[in-house]
Design a protein around this motif. Structure first.
Motif, PDB file in Angstrom:
ATOM      1  N   VAL A 188      69.376  46.665  90.080  1.00 58.63           N
ATOM      2  CA  VAL A 188      68.574  45.998  89.053  1.00 58.63           C
ATOM      3  C   VAL A 188      67.095  46.079  89.431  1.00 58.63           C
ATOM      4  O   VAL A 188      66.736  45.876  90.592  1.00 58.63           O
ATOM      5  CB  VAL A 188      69.021  44.536  88.885  1.00 58.63           C
ATOM      6  N   GLY A 189      66.253  46.373  88.447  1.00 57.41           N
ATOM      7  CA  GLY A 189      64.812  46.493  88.696  1.00 57.41           C
ATOM      8  C   GLY A 189      64.373  47.924  88.942  1.00 57.41           C
ATOM      9  O   GLY A 189      63.211  48.159  89.268  1.00 57.41           O
ATOM     10  N   THR A 190      65.274  48.889  88.772  1.00 57.74           N
ATOM     11  CA  THR A 190      64.905  50.304  88.935  1.00 57.74           C
ATOM     12  C   THR A 190      63.984  50.724  87.794  1.00 57.74           C
ATOM     13  O   THR A 190      64.250  50.423  86.618  1.00 57.74           O
ATOM     14  CB  THR A 190      66.156  51.190  88.948  1.00 57.74           C
ATOM     15  N   LEU A 191      62.884  51.393  88.143  1.00 55.91           N
ATOM     16  CA  LEU A 191      61.949  51.893  87.122  1.00 55.91           C
ATOM     17  C   LEU A 191      62.593  53.066  86.391  1.00 55.91           C
ATOM     18  O   LEU A 191      62.928  54.084  86.996  1.00 55.91           O
ATOM     19  CB  LEU A 191      60.636  52.322  87.771  1.00 55.91           C
ATOM     20  N   LEU A 192      62.764  52.904  85.077  1.00 53.37           N
ATOM     21  CA  LEU A 192      63.364  53.976  84.286  1.00 53.37           C
ATOM     22  C   LEU A 192      62.317  54.917  83.716  1.00 53.37           C
ATOM     23  O   LEU A 192      62.461  56.126  83.792  1.00 53.37           O
ATOM     24  CB  LEU A 192      64.187  53.374  83.130  1.00 53.37           C
ATOM     25  N   VAL A 193      61.274  54.374  83.162  1.00 51.04           N
ATOM     26  CA  VAL A 193      60.251  55.198  82.516  1.00 51.04           C
ATOM     27  C   VAL A 193      59.005  54.359  82.338  1.00 51.04           C
ATOM     28  O   VAL A 193      59.068  53.121  82.346  1.00 51.04           O
ATOM     29  CB  VAL A 193      60.762  55.701  81.129  1.00 51.04           C
ATOM     30  N   ARG A 194      57.898  55.030  82.246  1.00 48.05           N
ATOM     31  CA  ARG A 194      56.637  54.353  81.920  1.00 48.05           C
ATOM     32  C   ARG A 194      56.163  54.899  80.581  1.00 48.05           C
ATOM     33  O   ARG A 194      55.874  56.088  80.454  1.00 48.05           O
ATOM     34  CB  ARG A 194      55.577  54.599  82.982  1.00 48.05           C
ATOM     35  N   VAL A 195      56.132  54.042  79.584  1.00 52.30           N
ATOM     36  CA  VAL A 195      55.741  54.454  78.243  1.00 52.30           C
ATOM     37  C   VAL A 195      54.241  54.299  78.078  1.00 52.30           C
ATOM     38  O   VAL A 195      53.627  53.373  78.622  1.00 52.30           O
ATOM     39  CB  VAL A 195      56.507  53.628  77.187  1.00 52.30           C
ATOM     40  N   ARG A 196      53.659  55.235  77.367  1.00 53.48           N
ATOM     41  CA  ARG A 196      52.208  55.198  77.163  1.00 53.48           C
ATOM     42  C   ARG A 196      51.910  55.368  75.687  1.00 53.48           C
ATOM     43  O   ARG A 196      52.473  56.249  75.013  1.00 53.48           O
ATOM     44  CB  ARG A 196      51.523  56.320  77.942  1.00 53.48           C
ATOM     45  N   ALA A 197      51.019  54.525  75.190  1.00 51.22           N
ATOM     46  CA  ALA A 197      50.501  54.652  73.831  1.00 51.22           C
ATOM     47  C   ALA A 197      48.983  54.602  73.902  1.00 51.22           C
ATOM     48  O   ALA A 197      48.407  54.067  74.845  1.00 51.22           O
ATOM     49  CB  ALA A 197      51.037  53.538  72.925  1.00 51.22           C
ATOM     50  N   ASP A 198      48.343  55.173  72.922  1.00 48.78           N
ATOM     51  CA  ASP A 198      46.887  55.227  72.865  1.00 48.78           C
ATOM     52  C   ASP A 198      46.406  54.556  71.597  1.00 48.78           C
ATOM     53  O   ASP A 198      47.060  54.613  70.548  1.00 48.78           O
ATOM     54  CB  ASP A 198      46.389  56.680  72.907  1.00 48.78           C
ATOM     55  N   ASP A 199      45.233  53.922  71.701  1.00 49.78           N
ATOM     56  CA  ASP A 199      44.604  53.268  70.550  1.00 49.78           C
ATOM     57  C   ASP A 199      43.161  53.726  70.480  1.00 49.78           C
ATOM     58  O   ASP A 199      42.428  53.629  71.471  1.00 49.78           O
ATOM     59  CB  ASP A 199      44.690  51.743  70.689  1.00 49.78           C
ATOM     60  N   ALA A 200      42.768  54.251  69.330  1.00 49.27           N
ATOM     61  CA  ALA A 200      41.414  54.803  69.187  1.00 49.27           C
ATOM     62  C   ALA A 200      40.345  53.727  69.179  1.00 49.27           C
ATOM     63  O   ALA A 200      39.154  54.056  69.299  1.00 49.27           O
ATOM     64  CB  ALA A 200      41.312  55.638  67.907  1.00 49.27           C
ATOM     65  N   ASP A 201      40.718  52.453  69.024  1.00 51.93           N
ATOM     66  CA  ASP A 201      39.717  51.384  69.043  1.00 51.93           C
ATOM     67  C   ASP A 201      39.255  51.143  70.481  1.00 51.93           C
ATOM     68  O   ASP A 201      39.672  51.847  71.414  1.00 51.93           O
ATOM     69  CB  ASP A 201      40.306  50.102  68.442  1.00 51.93           C
ATOM     70  N   GLU A 202      38.405  50.135  70.664  1.00 47.79           N
ATOM     71  CA  GLU A 202      37.907  49.825  71.989  1.00 47.79           C
ATOM     72  C   GLU A 202      37.994  48.325  72.233  1.00 47.79           C
ATOM     73  O   GLU A 202      38.216  47.533  71.329  1.00 47.79           O
ATOM     74  CB  GLU A 202      36.460  50.305  72.150  1.00 47.79           C
ATOM     75  N   GLY A 203      37.766  47.958  73.501  1.00 46.23           N
ATOM     76  CA  GLY A 203      37.764  46.547  73.859  1.00 46.23           C
ATOM     77  C   GLY A 203      39.130  45.915  73.646  1.00 46.23           C
ATOM     78  O   GLY A 203      40.179  46.513  73.886  1.00 46.23           O
ATOM     79  N   LYS A 204      39.107  44.684  73.182  1.00 44.50           N
ATOM     80  CA  LYS A 204      40.371  43.978  72.979  1.00 44.50           C
ATOM     81  C   LYS A 204      41.206  44.614  71.873  1.00 44.50           C
ATOM     82  O   LYS A 204      42.433  44.492  71.867  1.00 44.50           O
ATOM     83  CB  LYS A 204      40.118  42.515  72.655  1.00 44.50           C
ATOM     84  N   ASN A 205      40.545  45.307  70.937  1.00 48.36           N
ATOM     85  CA  ASN A 205      41.305  45.975  69.882  1.00 48.36           C
ATOM     86  C   ASN A 205      42.122  47.139  70.420  1.00 48.36           C
ATOM     87  O   ASN A 205      43.052  47.606  69.756  1.00 48.36           O
ATOM     88  CB  ASN A 205      40.354  46.487  68.794  1.00 48.36           C
ATOM     89  N   ALA A 206      41.772  47.658  71.591  1.00 49.25           N
ATOM     90  CA  ALA A 206      42.496  48.782  72.178  1.00 49.25           C
ATOM     91  C   ALA A 206      43.423  48.343  73.305  1.00 49.25           C
ATOM     92  O   ALA A 206      44.133  49.176  73.870  1.00 49.25           O
ATOM     93  CB  ALA A 206      41.517  49.833  72.696  1.00 49.25           C
ATOM     94  N   LYS A 207      43.413  47.058  73.654  1.00 50.57           N
ATOM     95  CA  LYS A 207      44.293  46.572  74.713  1.00 50.57           C
ATOM     96  C   LYS A 207      45.709  46.455  74.151  1.00 50.57           C
ATOM     97  O   LYS A 207      45.927  45.786  73.149  1.00 50.57           O
ATOM     98  CB  LYS A 207      43.813  45.221  75.239  1.00 50.57           C
ATOM     99  N   LEU A 208      46.645  47.109  74.788  1.00 51.82           N
ATOM    100  CA  LEU A 208      48.000  47.208  74.256  1.00 51.82           C
ATOM    101  C   LEU A 208      48.967  46.317  75.040  1.00 51.82           C
ATOM    102  O   LEU A 208      48.846  46.164  76.266  1.00 51.82           O
ATOM    103  CB  LEU A 208      48.488  48.660  74.302  1.00 51.82           C
ATOM    104  N   PHE A 209      49.930  45.764  74.305  1.00 49.49           N
ATOM    105  CA  PHE A 209      50.998  44.960  74.880  1.00 49.49           C
ATOM    106  C   PHE A 209      52.328  45.566  74.411  1.00 49.49           C
ATOM    107  O   PHE A 209      52.520  45.810  73.213  1.00 49.49           O
ATOM    108  CB  PHE A 209      50.888  43.505  74.425  1.00 49.49           C
TER     109      PHE A 209
END
Length: 815
Positions: free
Chosen positions: A486-507
């Motif tokens: 349990v706790g094995t890293l399966l994958v790291r997903v990445r998304a991009d947002d063309a905005d900046e600052g808090k508008n580009a901070k992803l959750f």
């Protein structure tokens, strides 16, 4: 032109008055100069002006007018809209008090310093209101007060008169100069009492009166050689001011002719920036006397401050030359008093008027009055971002200015007030395409040649949340080995947002249906296992990852992940036949007359693993009579090696080892009891097709070659088969070998059946296809595959093919 004039109420403080004038913008052409809008079109605009008359030398803090009342707005509105008074120069003579709405004097205003002796002295300011933007012109008419006394250029006037001078002779005297304007300028002159002289005024062409000394009776040098008088100049102020000069009259012997100018006023024009040393005019006088009395010298009797150092007169020739540089913007004309005096002391006067011709020597001036450092990218077209004031110090044509910006920026200039331009947005802004603009505002006058000026306005475009997160791929495939902690890293997903600052901070977050199996780091997008996966329980699943930005309102995007669990060799083989009940194994019977290669029985085992981990090998590791039986390496069939003889035991026991094909092999054993029965009939179909081991090996080689040849085309066969399976609704299609032992379903666990052709029982939710060395038996079978209807609705071609490909990949990765 339409003119409307209305009188508004203002404070009665200090006797000030204010008037509001609204006039059509076409009046600009009649007034001359000014700045035109960049698009040359005639548009109707209204300009609101406030006129205030104030006396010069007002003390700082004195009230000029009540702007709130004149505008018809509440005093609090001035504070809310950040009202302010803007001046063109560096001096700010007035200021606006938000608390009272009053316009106050902030500096003393000296009318003589500001406007010299111009009849009208007007200072122009702008009242700027923001949110929304409104601009009003404020014109201060500075009224003259009597704050200067008349002054004579020469406090001592020397006159030399011949005693032969006839009574009634007139002698021009120096005029007193007062910086004030009428009626506060010099109004009349007087002299001290004298028996010989009287004072009279002589009007000139320019309506200025010169005092003249008039001889009342003949002079007698012998009785009185010198006369002393006092000349006084009095202005018209209340109270009046005066200045005085002493007159010393020397009585000489006869010199009865005075110098005479041909004109009382000389006018000459000169271009500004003319080279120093240029001759403007040559003055000439006529004196009929001879010798010393006929020699005339020229001089300036009065030189204004603005003219000092610019011109010089030759005392002998009368040539007037430039010694400095004329500047139309400092003074459009110069007025000089010239005196011609002969050797006998007699003199005459004339006036020299120098008119300066304007040259286009001043480039337009661009002043940024207000500037928004940044604007949001959703700003609507027409929003003001800067206020500019443009003017040119030149006059007439050279002072007309055209203002524009380049066409490659989403901004334009709009003018609603003379000489003031608003820089407004002229299109949609997109920070992701351009986040910073350096807007060059250009101004060009109408002179020849034209002069240009540029001003750069920097505008930053601020971000709004107008872009959704974008995953780098819409679908992801992840392979994970079973039994990982349990706790094995399966994958790291990445998304991009063309905005900046808090508008580009992803959750990042996971769909709720997999939260029991997976967890995700909301900030990094790392997906971890929350459950230990078992390939034998399920082989694959899919889930969605959601990316939400930090804007308001937030944008959300999804992507789908397919997780394929790779099998590990974690299950030992399980023997299904022979069945051991309460520690006892049933006997398999074989005829006494069975030939060599006769099929005695078949050991059936199963491995819960898949792929290579489930390939089983059979070997006899113990026997009561070792040379009597053999077992198929992969099929588990026990056959006789030779015919039975009388000495052979009738009860035989074999210990068979079953081993899988995993990286770390697992094995189990099975005990086979064989009883030899005399008189039992031999079944021909159970006899071997050949007893020669080389025959088996030859078949194995042939089919391996066939497998390599056919594998390239087998994919097409699989696709056709899968389509057929779909039509048949996953019915089992197979060809069973004849006369093989049939085992009751109770001998194996539910959900397993034989598809291998060599007694390796598989789970019916796993679909694998393969050829083995014993496939000559004619076994070619399909098992029902795992059906994921959710998966069928997705983009995979079929669950069965994807399952097989993933199993192959997992096995390859484990290797």
């Amino acid at each position: 032109m339409t003119l409307k004039k209305t009188q508004s109420a203002v404070d009665d403080l200090e006797g000030l008055d204010a008037e509001t004038i609204v006039y059509d913008s076409n009046q600009r052409a009649e007034e001359g100069g000014g700045a035109d809008c960049c698009d040359e079109r005639e548009t109707e605009r209204l300009i609101l002006e406030f006129h205030y008359s104030i006396p010069e030398e007002m003390e700082p803090g004195a009230v000029i007018g009540n702007m709130a009342r004149d505008l018809g707005i509440d005093v609090s509105e001035l504070t809310r809209r950040r009202a302010r008074v803007v001046a063109e120069g560096t001096q700010k003579f007035c200021e606006l008090r938000w608390e009272t709405g009053c316009l106050l004097a902030s500096e003393k205003m000296d009318r003589e310093e500001l406007c010299a002796q111009s009849p009208s002295c007007v200072l122009q300011f702008q009242l700027l209101l923001e949110d929304p933007l409104e601009i009003y012109s404020i014109l201060l008419h500075v009224q003259d007060i009597n704050d200067n006394s008349p002054v004579f250029e020469n406090g001592q006037i020397e006159l030399e008169l011949l005693e032969s001078t006839a009574p009634g002779k007139r002698f021009p005297l120096e005029r007193a100069h007062d910086p004030d304007i009428a009626p506060n300028s010099v109004q009349h002159y007087s002299i001290s009492a004298s028996d010989y002289f009287a004072l009279e005024m002589n009007a000139q062409v320019d309506r200025n009166a010169y005092p003249e000394l008039v001889l009342k009776k003949p002079l007698d040098r012998e009785s009185r050689a010198d006369h002393f008088l006092t000349l006084s100049g009095v202005d018209g102020g209340q109270p009046s001011r005066s200045g005085a000069a002493s007159i010393h009259i020397h009585v000489l012997d006869a010199n009865d002719n005075i110098p005479v100018f041909k004109q009382s006023v000389y006018t000459v024009s000169a271009r500004e920036n003319s080279a120093p040393g240029s001759v403007l005019i040559k003055l000439n006088v006529i004196d009929l006397d001879n010798r010393i009395y006929g020699d005339v010298s020229y001089s300036f009797s009065h030189v204004p401050d603005k003219t000092r150092g610019l011109v010089l007169i030759d005392p002998v020739t009368g040539e007037v030359r430039l010694t400095g540089v004329l500047d139309y913007e400092e003074a459009a004309s110069h007025e000089l008093d010239v005196q011609a005096k002969d050797g006998g002391g007699q003199s005459s006067h004339c006036k020299l008027m120098i008119h300066v011709i304007d040259e286009n020597d001043n480039a337009p001036v661009i002043v940024i009055k207000s500037n928004s450092a940044s604007v949001p990218e959703d700003t609507s077209p027409g929003t003001m971002v800067a206020l500019l004031h443009v003017y040119d110090l030149d006059a007439e044509t050279s002072g007309r200015v055209t203002c524009y910006v380049s066409d490659d920026v989403p901004f334009k200039l709009v003018s609603q007030v003379k000489n003031d331009f608003m820089l407004v947005t002229d299109g949609d802004l997109d920070r992701e395409k351009c986040y910073h603009y350096n807007i060059t505002v250009s101004a060009v006058d109408a002179g020849t040649p034209p002069l240009f000026s540029n001003k750069t306005v920097a505008i930053m475009v601020t971000d709004i949340n107008d872009n959704s997160p974008v995953f780098r791929h819409s679908h992801y495939r992840v392979h994970v080995a079973e039994n990982q902690p349990v706790g094995t890293l399966l994958v790291r997903v990445r998304a991009d947002d063309a905005d900046e600052g808090k508008n580009a901070k992803l959750f990042y977050s996971l769909s709720e249906d997999v939260t029991a199996y997976l967890s995700i780091d909301t900030e990094t997008g790392e997906v971890f296992s929350a459950h230990s996966f078992d390939y034998e329980t399920f082989t694959h699943f899919h889930f969605q990852v959601m990316a939400r930005d930090g804007g308001s309102p937030p944008f959300v995007s999804n992507c789908t992940f397919w997780v394929f669990i790779c099998d590990q060799n974690d299950n030992a083989p399980v023997v299904l036949y022979p069945v051991e009940l309460k520690g006892h194994t049933a006997d398999d019977m074989v005829p006494q007359t069975a030939p060599a290669g006769y099929l005695v029985t078949k050991v059936i085992a199963v491995d819960a693993d898949a792929g290579h981990n489930a390939w089983l090998s059979y070997e006899i590791v113990g026997a009561t009579q070792p040379d009597l039986f053999s077992i198929g390496l992969h099929c588990g069939e026990i056959r006789t090696v030779r015919s039975f003889v009388k000495n052979d035991d009738t009860k035989l026991t074999l210990l068979v080892s079953v081993t899988d094909n995993g990286p770390e092999t697992l094995s189990t054993t099975a005990t086979v009891n064989i009883a030899i029965e005399d008189g039992m009939r031999v079944i021909d179909q159970l006899s071997a097709r050949g007893t020669d081991e080389s025959h088996v090996l030859s078949d194995l080689t042939v089919y391996l070659i066939i497998a390599l040849v056919v594998v390239s085309s087998f994919c097409l066969v699989l696709i056709i088969a899968v389509l057929y399976m779909g039509l048949c609704k996953y019915r089992h299609v197979y060809r069973s070998p004849a006369n093989l032992p049939v085992f009751p379903p109770t001998y194996g666990p539910p959900g397993y059946f034989d598809t291998s052709g060599f007694n390796t029982v598989r789970k019916d939710d796993e679909l694998n296809w393969f050829l083995t060395s014993s496939s000559w038996k004619g076994d070619f079978r399909f098992g029902s595959g795992f059906v994921d209807f959710d998966m069928q609705r997705k983009t995979l071609r079929s669950g069965a093919i994807a399952q097989d490909v993933e199993s192959f990949q997992c096995h390859t990765n484990s290797k």
